[in-house]
Design a protein around this motif. Structure first.
Motif, short mmCIF file in Angstrom:
data_model
loop_
_atom_site.label_atom_id
_atom_site.label_comp_id
_atom_site.label_asym_id
_atom_site.label_seq_id
_atom_site.Cartn_x
_atom_site.Cartn_y
_atom_site.Cartn_z
N ALA A 29 0.87 -1.18 0.00
CA ALA A 29 0.00 0.00 0.00
C ALA A 29 0.91 1.23 0.00
O ALA A 29 1.84 1.32 0.81
CB ALA A 29 -0.91 0.01 1.22
N ARG A 30 0.64 2.17 -0.89
CA ARG A 30 1.48 3.36 -1.03
C ARG A 30 0.73 4.58 -0.49
O ARG A 30 -0.37 4.90 -0.97
CB ARG A 30 1.87 3.58 -2.49
N LEU A 31 1.31 5.24 0.50
CA LEU A 31 0.70 6.38 1.17
C LEU A 31 1.38 7.66 0.70
O LEU A 31 2.57 7.86 0.93
CB LEU A 31 0.83 6.25 2.69
N ALA A 32 0.62 8.52 0.05
CA ALA A 32 1.19 9.73 -0.56
C ALA A 32 1.72 10.69 0.49
O ALA A 32 1.01 11.03 1.46
CB ALA A 32 0.13 10.42 -1.41
N GLY A 33 2.98 11.12 0.31
CA GLY A 33 3.56 12.15 1.16
C GLY A 33 4.01 11.72 2.53
O GLY A 33 4.42 12.55 3.34
N TYR A 34 4.00 10.41 2.82
CA TYR A 34 4.35 9.92 4.16
C TYR A 34 5.74 9.26 4.21
O TYR A 34 6.08 8.58 5.17
CB TYR A 34 3.30 8.90 4.63
N ASP A 143 6.05 13.96 14.50
CA ASP A 143 7.13 14.66 15.22
C ASP A 143 7.31 16.09 14.72
O ASP A 143 8.42 16.54 14.48
CB ASP A 143 8.44 13.88 15.11
N GLY A 144 6.20 16.78 14.54
CA GLY A 144 6.27 18.16 14.11
C GLY A 144 6.31 18.36 12.61
O GLY A 144 6.19 19.48 12.12
N ARG A 145 6.48 17.28 11.85
CA ARG A 145 6.53 17.40 10.40
C ARG A 145 5.11 17.46 9.84
O ARG A 145 4.18 16.87 10.39
CB ARG A 145 7.27 16.21 9.79
N PHE A 146 4.97 18.14 8.73
CA PHE A 146 3.65 18.23 8.09
C PHE A 146 3.33 16.92 7.39
O PHE A 146 4.16 16.37 6.66
CB PHE A 146 3.63 19.36 7.06
N LEU A 147 2.16 16.41 7.63
CA LEU A 147 1.66 15.25 6.90
C LEU A 147 0.35 15.62 6.24
O LEU A 147 -0.54 16.18 6.89
CB LEU A 147 1.44 14.06 7.84
N PRO A 148 0.21 15.31 4.96
CA PRO A 148 -1.08 15.59 4.29
C PRO A 148 -2.15 14.63 4.77
O PRO A 148 -1.89 13.67 5.51
CB PRO A 148 -0.74 15.37 2.81
N LYS A 149 -3.36 14.87 4.35
CA LYS A 149 -4.45 13.94 4.64
C LYS A 149 -4.11 12.57 4.06
O LYS A 149 -3.57 12.45 2.95
CB LYS A 149 -5.76 14.45 4.03
N LEU A 150 -4.39 11.52 4.84
CA LEU A 150 -4.04 10.17 4.40
C LEU A 150 -4.68 9.86 3.05
O LEU A 150 -5.88 10.00 2.86
CB LEU A 150 -4.51 9.15 5.44
N ASP A 151 -3.83 9.43 2.12
CA ASP A 151 -4.29 9.09 0.78
C ASP A 151 -3.53 7.85 0.33
O ASP A 151 -2.32 7.90 0.08
CB ASP A 151 -4.02 10.25 -0.18
N ILE A 152 -4.22 6.71 0.28
CA ILE A 152 -3.61 5.47 -0.20
C ILE A 152 -3.76 5.46 -1.72
O ILE A 152 -4.82 5.14 -2.25
CB ILE A 152 -4.28 4.23 0.44
N VAL A 153 -2.69 5.84 -2.40
CA VAL A 153 -2.76 6.09 -3.84
C VAL A 153 -2.59 4.83 -4.66
O VAL A 153 -2.90 4.81 -5.86
CB VAL A 153 -1.71 7.13 -4.27
#
Length: 294
Positions: A29-34, A143-153
């Motif tokens: 499963a590939r999670l965009a931006g994570y 840990d303070g880093r920006f994560l986008p809304k979860l998107d399993i692309v």
């Protein structure tokens, strides 16, 4: 029945023939931006735990209680999380290995299923996606880093075999994730890494429907006689773990880095090659003990 297949394999094969019978399926499963979370050992353990809890949704009461599942076929929870049998003093490895990888900016969550367990790949994939979507507190891992809304692309099941390279010496086992060091200390006794790997591969072969016909005392003399350089292995921070099933908390001792091996490796090369697929040491189901041969 599954238990019969595991306890009485229909065929004995030499170690050199194992690659031809080694079958796996990779669930990805590939999670965009994570991608920044790929090295998070705590996250790996949480993914494993969440995956197991999701498998409970489709399991029998007996399987949830850790007992043999009476269903035919048994539930995926029973197949992937319960110790199916013991061979001598050792339990049969669970046919599951977890990995996290970074692919550009994205995070790839990968579950590898082995041999007979591949028949439960569809149920495992649904449980994995549900766990990633609903049961992981992704913000707490940022840990303070920006994560986008979860998107399993992307989500896929990839059949795979074992395609070992030609034996070479010296070889380096570069640990992508730390190795559990409880029991045998690889810093003091590096040959025990190969010993533990041999036991794991020998037992994992049962999931391929075969039993290895090998002279293990002779092979142990081979790996004990090799030259090891553990200068690039070092102790890593212990990993705190908690079992929701037993209610127990403990700390897992780890080592990380590289282990170089020099000598006549031809006879044990199938073990080293299989270990790239199934990992070595305890904790493979949570992603530990993963290495590549370099």
């Amino acid at each position: 029945m599954l238990a019969d297949d595991l306890s009485a394999p229909v065929e004995r094969i030499p170690l050199a023939a194992l690659a031809d019978r080694w079958q796996t399926a990779r669930l990805e499963a590939r999670l965009a931006g994570y991608g920044a979370l790929a090295d998070d050992l705590v996250l790996m353990n949480r993914v494993r735990g969440a995956f197991g809890r999701r498998l409970m949704d489709g399991a029998s009461d007996e399987a949830i209680a850790g007992k043999p599942c009476p269903w035919h076929p048994p539930s995926a929870l029973d197949v992937l999380f319960r110790e199916q049998m013991r061979v001598g003093r050792h339990g049969l490895p669970k046919p599951l290995a977890l990995a996290l990888d970074r692919r550009e900016r994205d995070l790839v969550v990968r579950l590898t299923l082995f041999g007979l367990a591949i028949d439960w790949a569809a149920a495992a994939m649904q449980a994995m996606v549900s766990a990633l979507r609903h049961d992981i507190d992704w913000r707490s891992r940022a840990d303070g880093r920006f994560l986008p809304k979860l998107d399993i692309v992307d989500c896929m099941i990839l059949p795979a075999g074992l395609h070992p390279s030609a034996p070479r010496s010296p070889v380096v086992l570069r640990f992508v994730t730390p190795l559990d060091s409880s029991g045998d200390d690889p810093l003091e006794r590096p040959a025990t890494v190969v010993g533990r790997l041999a036991r794991r591969v020998d037992l994992m072969a049962r999931w391929m429907g075969v039993e290895l016909d090998a002279d293990w005392p002779a092979l142990s003399r081979v790996w004990l006689g090799l030259d090891y350089n553990a200068d690039r292995l070092a102790r890593a921070a212990a990993l705190a773990r908690h079992s929701s099933r037993t209610g127990q908390s403990f700390r897992q001792s780890l080592v990380a880095g590289e282990l170089a091996i020099v000598g006549a490796l031809e006879t044990i090369w199938p073990l080293l090659a299989a270990g790239e697929s199934c990992h070595v040491g305890r904790g493979a189901t949570q992603g530990l003990g993963r290495y590549v041969l370099e």
